[in-house]
Scaffold this motif. Structure first.
Motif, PDB file in Angstrom:
ATOM      1  N   ARG A 184       0.837  -1.191   0.000  1.00  0.00           N
ATOM      2  CA  ARG A 184       0.000   0.000   0.000  1.00  0.00           C
ATOM      3  C   ARG A 184       0.881   1.253   0.000  1.00  0.00           C
ATOM      4  NH1 ARG A 184      -5.408  -0.878   1.933  1.00  0.00           N
ATOM      5  NH2 ARG A 184      -5.599   1.383   2.158  1.00  0.00           N
ATOM      6  N   SER A 185       0.539   2.208  -0.846  1.00  0.00           N
ATOM      7  CA  SER A 185       1.256   3.483  -0.860  1.00  0.00           C
ATOM      8  C   SER A 185       0.663   4.465   0.139  1.00  0.00           C
ATOM      9  CB  SER A 185       1.215   4.095  -2.263  1.00  0.00           C
ATOM     10  OG  SER A 185      -0.130   4.328  -2.675  1.00  0.00           O
ATOM     11  N   ALA A 222       0.895   0.926  -4.249  1.00  0.00           N
ATOM     12  CA  ALA A 222      -0.377   1.148  -4.940  1.00  0.00           C
ATOM     13  C   ALA A 222      -1.398   1.621  -3.923  1.00  0.00           C
ATOM     14  CB  ALA A 222      -0.858  -0.126  -5.625  1.00  0.00           C
ATOM     15  N   LYS A 223      -2.278   2.528  -4.335  1.00  0.00           N
ATOM     16  CA  LYS A 223      -3.236   3.115  -3.400  1.00  0.00           C
ATOM     17  C   LYS A 223      -4.444   2.208  -3.204  1.00  0.00           C
ATOM     18  CE  LYS A 223      -5.794   7.313  -2.309  1.00  0.00           C
ATOM     19  NZ  LYS A 223      -6.141   8.685  -2.721  1.00  0.00           N
ATOM     20  N   ASP A 226      -7.784  -1.996  -3.611  1.00  0.00           N
ATOM     21  CA  ASP A 226      -8.149  -2.176  -5.010  1.00  0.00           C
ATOM     22  C   ASP A 226      -6.954  -1.914  -5.921  1.00  0.00           C
ATOM     23  OD1 ASP A 226      -8.168   0.491  -4.278  1.00  0.00           O
ATOM     24  OD2 ASP A 226      -9.906   1.025  -5.503  1.00  0.00           O
ATOM     25  N   GLY A 227      -6.110  -0.942  -5.552  1.00  0.00           N
ATOM     26  CA  GLY A 227      -4.912  -0.658  -6.324  1.00  0.00           C
ATOM     27  C   GLY A 227      -3.904  -1.790  -6.260  1.00  0.00           C
ATOM     28  N   SER A 230      -5.218  -4.668  -8.372  1.00  0.00           N
ATOM     29  CA  SER A 230      -5.069  -4.377  -9.788  1.00  0.00           C
ATOM     30  C   SER A 230      -3.628  -4.573 -10.246  1.00  0.00           C
ATOM     31  CB  SER A 230      -5.522  -2.937 -10.064  1.00  0.00           C
ATOM     32  OG  SER A 230      -5.368  -2.609 -11.424  1.00  0.00           O
ATOM     33  N   ALA A 231      -2.669  -4.146  -9.404  1.00  0.00           N
ATOM     34  CA  ALA A 231      -1.263  -4.289  -9.751  1.00  0.00           C
ATOM     35  C   ALA A 231      -0.854  -5.758  -9.808  1.00  0.00           C
ATOM     36  CB  ALA A 231      -0.400  -3.540  -8.733  1.00  0.00           C
ATOM     37  N   TYR A 246     -11.113  -8.080  -2.060  1.00  0.00           N
ATOM     38  CA  TYR A 246     -10.470  -7.563  -3.273  1.00  0.00           C
ATOM     39  C   TYR A 246      -9.755  -8.680  -4.039  1.00  0.00           C
ATOM     40  CZ  TYR A 246     -11.538  -2.918  -1.521  1.00  0.00           C
ATOM     41  OH  TYR A 246     -12.196  -1.797  -1.075  1.00  0.00           O
TER      42      TYR A 246
END
Length: 365
Positions: A184-185, A222-223, A226-227, A230-231, A246
């Motif tokens: 997580r970002s 990734a934010k 969900d991010g 997706s990554a 997710y």
């Protein structure tokens, strides 16, 4: 269980309409439909709550269920994040807060001050298992001990055919490709709980402590969950951590994680619930703050779980808010309310915990 993509879209749609009217109770008993489906008692008025985004789909489902039973009550839940929710509660702009972490030592007296003659208590309401999802062609049943997982995310293990991963997966055909980790970002309760798990189960290999902000070097940020999902979905050779729903909604493979019983546990609602059932209650009375044993020896327990609390006053709630808070949280803690969560990617509270939460809600005054 595989969640359908349209289910995920429906969940997001629900989160967008949290301002819809819902129902509460006009007496001191918990409201909402019971396990037997009885009608709820309704109250008029408005509740405003905010906090954990991890529980936003759960809250949306509970509000929807109330809307089907009652009218005349408006309940707003803003998924602003755990820290923001706690600050809103302290500031008096939230009637209760959702948080993936317990109040900090310095926050407790500030929260207590908002309860007229009472204290702010923690009610565990949502179990959010944390999945370790990966994208690795030809490897369907990846197994990882906590130490191996720590080495991967600490950047100590960088190839999929590393000896540590081979030892955990003796029958798998592992490629020699580079591992790409995704974290997580943004500051996150999911990161807080994931790093807490690593620090408690693999202390020698994870030296970055427990925090909402990612501190280990390397990897890709990734934010949001969900991010991260997706990554991972978009690149071969990736691995990341995210809330279970997710991973399910993205159709990602999920690693089995080693537990304190020496097993590699698959992530299911039942296996996650076993870890919560073995957790220790640290709070006093109706304050159900929990200490999770990430090294649980409970057979079949999936060990990476987070508990999301509702933080609320045990006494001193405003007269016009009390029936609404008891109504909504009473439904959330009911057998019916908890059973609504499984298809959203959460694990229901085990009855040993759920009944304590239900009783605590009834005692709110």
């Amino acid at each position: 269980m595989k969640l359908q993509r349209q289910g995920a879209i429906a969940c997001l749609a629900l989160a967008a309409v949290l301002g819809l009217s819902a129902c509460g109770s006009d007496n001191n008993e918990s409201a909402g439909p019971s396990a037997s489906g009885s009608a709820a008692d309704c109250a008029s008025g408005t509740l405003n709550a905010q906090g954990s985004s991890a529980q936003k789909n759960a809250m949306a489902e509970w509000i929807k269920a109330y809307q089907q039973q009652c009218s005349g009550t408006t309940i707003n839940y803003e998924p602003s994040g755990s820290g923001a929710g706690i600050q809103a509660f302290i500031a008096g702009t939230a009637d209760f807060a959702g948080s993936d972490s317990a109040l900090k030592e310095e926050e407790q007296p500030q929260a207590d001050a908002k309860c007229n003659g009472g204290k702010a208590i923690h009610l565990p309401m949502v179990i959010g298992p944390v999945a370790v999802a990966y994208n690795l062609g030809g490897v369907d049943n990846l197994q990882l001990k906590p130490a191996t997982l720590a080495k991967i995310f600490a950047g100590k293990v960088t190839k999929w055919d590393d000896a540590a991963i081979k030892a955990d997966n003796p029958d798998a055909k592992l490629p020699s490709s580079v591992i790409q980790t995704v974290h997580r970002s943004d500051e996150s309760g999911t990161t807080d709980n994931f790093t807490n798990f690593l620090s408690k189960t693999a202390e020698a290999d994870w030296t970055f402590g427990k925090a909402k902000a990612w501190k280990a070097p390397g990897g890709t940020g990734a934010k949001g969950s969900d991010g991260v999902a997706s990554a991972v979905k978009g690149a071969e050779g990736t691995i990341g951590y995210m809330e279970w729903s997710y991973a399910e909604n993205s159709g990602l493979s999920k690693a089995k994680i080693g537990n304190g019983n020496g097993e590699f546990a698959e992530l299911t609602a039942e296996s996650a619930g076993k870890t919560i059932a073995s957790a220790e209650v640290e709070g006093q009375g109706d304050d159900l703050k929990m200490k999770i044993d990430y090294n649980t020896k409970e057979a079949g327990a999936y060990p990476i779980v987070l508990v999301t609390y509702e933080i609320v006053c045990d006494k001193g709630l405003a007269a016009d808010k009390l029936p609404l808070v008891k109504g909504l949280l009473g439904h959330a803690a009911s057998s019916q309310g908890q059973s609504e969560l499984t298809e959203l990617g959460y694990a229901p509270l085990p009855d040993s915990v759920r009944t304590k939460v239900e009783a605590a809600v009834k005692n709110l005054s």
